[in-house]
Design a protein around this motif. Structure first.
Motif, PDB file in Angstrom:
ATOM      1  N   LYS A 206       0.837  -1.210   0.000  1.00  0.00           N
ATOM      2  CA  LYS A 206       0.000   0.000   0.000  1.00  0.00           C
ATOM      3  C   LYS A 206       0.866   1.251   0.000  1.00  0.00           C
ATOM      4  O   LYS A 206       0.609   2.210  -0.738  1.00  0.00           O
ATOM      5  N   TYR A 207       1.917   1.242   0.841  1.00  0.00           N
ATOM      6  CA  TYR A 207       2.807   2.410   0.895  1.00  0.00           C
ATOM      7  C   TYR A 207       3.522   2.631  -0.427  1.00  0.00           C
ATOM      8  O   TYR A 207       3.629   3.753  -0.928  1.00  0.00           O
ATOM      9  N   LEU A 208       4.019   1.546  -1.007  1.00  0.00           N
ATOM     10  CA  LEU A 208       4.768   1.665  -2.260  1.00  0.00           C
ATOM     11  C   LEU A 208       3.874   2.118  -3.409  1.00  0.00           C
ATOM     12  O   LEU A 208       4.257   2.986  -4.210  1.00  0.00           O
ATOM     13  N   TYR A 209       2.680   1.551  -3.499  1.00  0.00           N
ATOM     14  CA  TYR A 209       1.752   1.978  -4.554  1.00  0.00           C
ATOM     15  C   TYR A 209       1.345   3.438  -4.355  1.00  0.00           C
ATOM     16  O   TYR A 209       1.195   4.198  -5.337  1.00  0.00           O
ATOM     17  N   THR A 210       1.149   3.859  -3.094  1.00  0.00           N
ATOM     18  CA  THR A 210       0.785   5.257  -2.816  1.00  0.00           C
ATOM     19  C   THR A 210       1.904   6.192  -3.252  1.00  0.00           C
ATOM     20  O   THR A 210       1.656   7.228  -3.910  1.00  0.00           O
ATOM     21  N   MET A 211       3.149   5.859  -2.905  1.00  0.00           N
ATOM     22  CA  MET A 211       4.289   6.683  -3.316  1.00  0.00           C
ATOM     23  C   MET A 211       4.402   6.737  -4.842  1.00  0.00           C
ATOM     24  O   MET A 211       4.685   7.795  -5.421  1.00  0.00           O
ATOM     25  N   LEU A 212       4.164   5.620  -5.467  1.00  0.00           N
ATOM     26  CA  LEU A 212       4.242   5.572  -6.927  1.00  0.00           C
ATOM     27  C   LEU A 212       3.196   6.477  -7.561  1.00  0.00           C
ATOM     28  O   LEU A 212       3.505   7.253  -8.494  1.00  0.00           O
ATOM     29  N   ILE A 213       1.971   6.438  -7.035  1.00  0.00           N
ATOM     30  CA  ILE A 213       0.890   7.267  -7.593  1.00  0.00           C
ATOM     31  C   ILE A 213       1.177   8.754  -7.357  1.00  0.00           C
ATOM     32  O   ILE A 213       1.009   9.583  -8.265  1.00  0.00           O
TER      33      ILE A 213
END
Length: 774
Positions: A206-213
């Motif tokens: 979740k954290y990685l996808y959020t940072m990516l977005i």
């Protein structure tokens, strides 16, 4: 698939194709110039980096040159210089070097490795996406692995347009470069949950996808004029995110390994192998390309080349999942290492010869390409050699393939053999047809007898003489393989010459020897079945018939039912196959004989053949009747016996007399009881024809005081009643014991009066009221 998902899928495919067309147009319409600029203290645009693979390096432009004009305009007014600090999609350059100005024209037909290598990498990735989707689309881990390949393919697809300054290309390269380690981590988590039932922490996703977005949204500044500073920071962030993302991947796998390392299971082996493989796959691009670029600003090895190595890990995973070898990953890796080491020596020799022959024309990069490429190709060929040899064996080694296929069929059929008739029909026919020989035989040499089972054209009399004279093994006309001798018999497998009039080749002889080893076991089983059958018959004939033994009377019933089922099966096969064939043959012969154009002698021969077919048909019909006496149900026991004995009287060498008294009670009994009596009469007549040498045989039947009496008498040679039955393969049956067993089963009694040279008398008495239903 729901309609909404279909539309979404169609839209994604459409966008992908549009992007593919756009990126391809940019890549192949404009050459890669590869000039990177910076402003010096005098506010002049100086070339501070020049890609040696670019078109500009081939026309003599050097680092340190000052760019005065691009396509006739000052550099700061040129779109790609103001936005990215690079010169791309330009036609002419005005360059100042040591005060001298010179105009250069860019060759638009210049193609480089930056064009072809990403295209090849994209094709490989898309191929893997299609294979995974079509073959393993139902597996969640396979779908995520396909997403990994799709992400990589978009990176490679947009790379050519990105390095040429295209805005969309740069957005897609940066975004999907950051997405790759996140999607890969997602795949790792789902894979170990699916294959090893390991529940891994998913919050980090979740954290990685959020940072990516969020960072993708920040790239909206690409669309504003003053984006050179944004781009200058975006590139290091993308590389750093990529490196950290894969470090997290390796850390996650290491965490799993620490968790399961003490388990002696397939899972610990998979985790260990995955950890090593991922590290080996990701190490070159991170340590030789991205880290040096972040730290010192230059590659040690260009990422365009090290990106090939990162493909190895997901491709190997796709192969292992698709081929169901994921649990043998350790073995597969060892095989790859072994074939890689095997390929080093021949490839080194080849590369050395290549350098020696063309030492004036090659450089270090070409030598490295030849060496590494050859190792990869040779390793893949060695690894896949077993698979392709098996697939191509029917074309490369047709004879060997035919023999192996026949061996598989024969070895499979051997398990169903229980008698010698099946041995011929199932095995011997296949051997003769496979080897294309004139004929073949299996010979059993007993102490006092020789039995031959044969198929095709083979002289059985000659074979029997050769076996008895021990001259068969070295005979010039036959190929003979001796089977291990048994205490009761000795076996031989004999093949005549091939239809080409040559002896069997050495390869075919080895094949025969292998079959012989299988046959030995099968023949031993047949012998044991025969021996067991005899013992069972003896046991059945000795079972008591008193009221206290009714608990084991079922055994006789099962024995007789099995025998009747087999007789009915054989009779049905004869009627439905052989007799039908003879019927059609007779019709064909009759049609030919009726032709007026035939000569009279030919018509006579055809009519004689037709009569002979009628004789065969009549003989088979009689055999079917003897196997399955259906008239017992239609006309009764006595009438059926009269018809049977009347027909037998024509072929017997003795006078046959049949007398019947009262028979009303026996006709009222059930069909199995009548069948037992019919079989007893059959056996008595068969024994009389084979062994009695009598001139007169009399059979009498009558009913008195609730008993059915049957007396048999002949004036033949008689026999010793205490003679033990033969147990060898091919020995005669247990006729008398079978009769006694049937009589006991019906609650009756059988007495035999005989002596060598004084004829034989059988007296059978069966209680009519107490007949046991079979």
């Amino acid at each position: 698939m729901p309609t909404r998902k279909k539309y979404l899928f169609g839209a994604c495919i459409s966008v992908f194709f549009v992007l593919q067309i756009w990126f391809s147009l940019i890549t192949f319409h404009y050459p890669y110039i590869g000039i990177y600029l910076s402003l010096d203290e005098q506010e002049q645009w100086v070339i501070n980096e020049l890609n040696p693979e670019s078109a500009s390096a081939k026309i003599g432009i050097k680092v340190g040159d000052i760019v005065k004009e691009v396509d006739g305009k000052p550099p700061e007014e040129f779109y790609y210089v103001s936005r990215w600090g690079v010169i791309e999609q330009a036609s002419t350059l005005l360059i100042s070097r040591h005060g001298d100005e010179q105009e250069y024209k860019i060759n638009k037909n210049s193609t480089t490795s930056y064009d072809m290598i990403p295209l090849l990498e994209e094709l490989v990735c898309m191929l893997m996406v299609c294979l995974l989707t079509m073959k393993l689309g139902s597996s969640p881990s396979a779908r995520l692995l396909a997403s990994v390949f799709l992400t990589m393919s978009i990176v490679f697809m947009s790379l050519g347009a990105s390095i040429r300054g295209d805005l969309v290309g740069k957005l897609f390269v940066a975004t999907f470069m950051m997405a790759l380690p996140v999607v890969f981590l997602h795949f790792i988590i789902v894979f170990f949950k699916e294959k090893g039932n390991l529940q891994l922490p998913t919050r980090i996703l979740k954290y990685l996808y959020t940072m990516l977005i969020l960072w993708t949204i920040l790239r909206v500044f690409y669309f504003f004029p003053a984006t050179i500073d944004v781009y200058r920071y975006d590139s290091p962030v993308t590389l750093a995110f990529f490196i950290i993302g894969f470090i997290i991947n390796i850390g996650m796998i290491a965490h799993i390994y620490i968790k399961v390392r003490k388990q002696q299971s397939y899972l610990s082996s998979i985790v260990k192998s995955v950890c090593y493989s991922l590290f080996i796959s990701i190490f070159p691009i991170i340590c030789l390309s991205f880290l040096p670029k972040l730290i010192v600003g230059n590659w040690v090895i260009d990422a365009i080349y090290t990106s090939w190595i990162i493909l190895l890990f997901p491709i190997s995973f796709a192969y292992l999942i698709a081929s169901n070898q994921i649990y043998d990953i350790g073995l597969v890796i060892r095989r790859f290492l072994i074939v890689g080491l095997m390929s080093v020596l021949p490839v080194s020799i080849f590369t050395g010869v290549y350098v020696f022959l063309f030492n004036q024309e090659v450089n270090e990069k070409q030598i490295l390409f030849v060496f590494v490429g050859s190792i990869v190709l040779v390793s893949l060929m060695l690894y896949a050699a077993e698979y392709w040899t098996t697939k191509l064996e029917p074309f490369l080694f047709p004879r060997k393939f035919l023999l192996q296929s026949a061996l598989k069929k024969i070895s499979k059929d051997l398990g169903s053999i229980s008698n010698l008739r099946e041995l011929k029909e199932i095995i011997l026919v296949d051997i003769v047809n496979t080897l294309q020989v004139h004929g073949g035989a299996i010979v059993f040499r007993h102490k006092d007898d020789t039995e031959i089972i044969y198929h095709g054209e083979i002289d059985t009399l000659e074979i029997e003489k050769l076996v008895n004279s021990s001259m068969l093994l070295n005979h010039s006309k036959y190929t003979c393989i001796e089977m291990t001798g048994h205490e009761a018999y000795k076996g031989y497998l004999i093949m005549a010459r091939k239809k080409t009039n040559t002896l069997i080749a050495q390869e075919e002889k080895q094949w025969l020897q292998l079959i012989t080893s299988y046959l030995e076991v099968s023949l031993e089983n047949v012998h044991l079945i025969r021996k067991l059958t005899v013992n069972l018959q003896q046991f059945a004939s000795q079972l008591p018939h008193e009221a206290t033994a009714h608990d084991i009377q079922w055994f006789r019933k099962v024995m007789f039912e099995l025998q009747e089922e087999e007789r009915v099966r054989i009779a049905t096969d004869l009627h439905d196959t052989t007799m039908q064939d003879l019927f059609f043959l007779k019709r064909r012969l009759s049609t030919l004989a009726d032709k007026v154009t035939l000569h009279k002698s030919d018509q006579e021969q055809l009519n004689n053949m037709n009569n002979f077919v009628d004789m065969i048909n009549a003989s088979l019909r009689q055999s079917c009747f003897e196997l399955n006496p259906h008239l017992l149900k239609e006309v009764g026991l006595i009438q059926t016996l009269k018809m049977y004995i009347e027909k037998e009287a024509y072929s017997t060498p003795f006078e046959l007399i049949f007398e019947v008294g009262s028979s009303s009670f026996i006709e009222s009994k059930d069909l199995p009881t009548k069948r037992h009596i019919f079989r007893i009469v059959q056996e008595l007549l068969n024994n009389a024809k084979k062994h009695s040498q009598a001139t007169k045989v009399t059979m009498k039947m009558d009913e008195t005081n609730h008993f059915f009496y049957m007396n048999y008498e002949d004036n033949g040679v008689g026999f010793n009643d205490n003679k033990e039955p033969q147990l060898e393969i091919g020995a005669s049956g247990m006729g008398i014991e079978q009769m006694r067993s049937r009589v006991l089963h019906m609650g009756g009694q059988m007495d035999c009066l005989t002596q060598r040279g004084s004829g034989t008398i059988f007296k059978i008495r069966i209680p009519i009221e107490e007949v046991i239903s079979a």
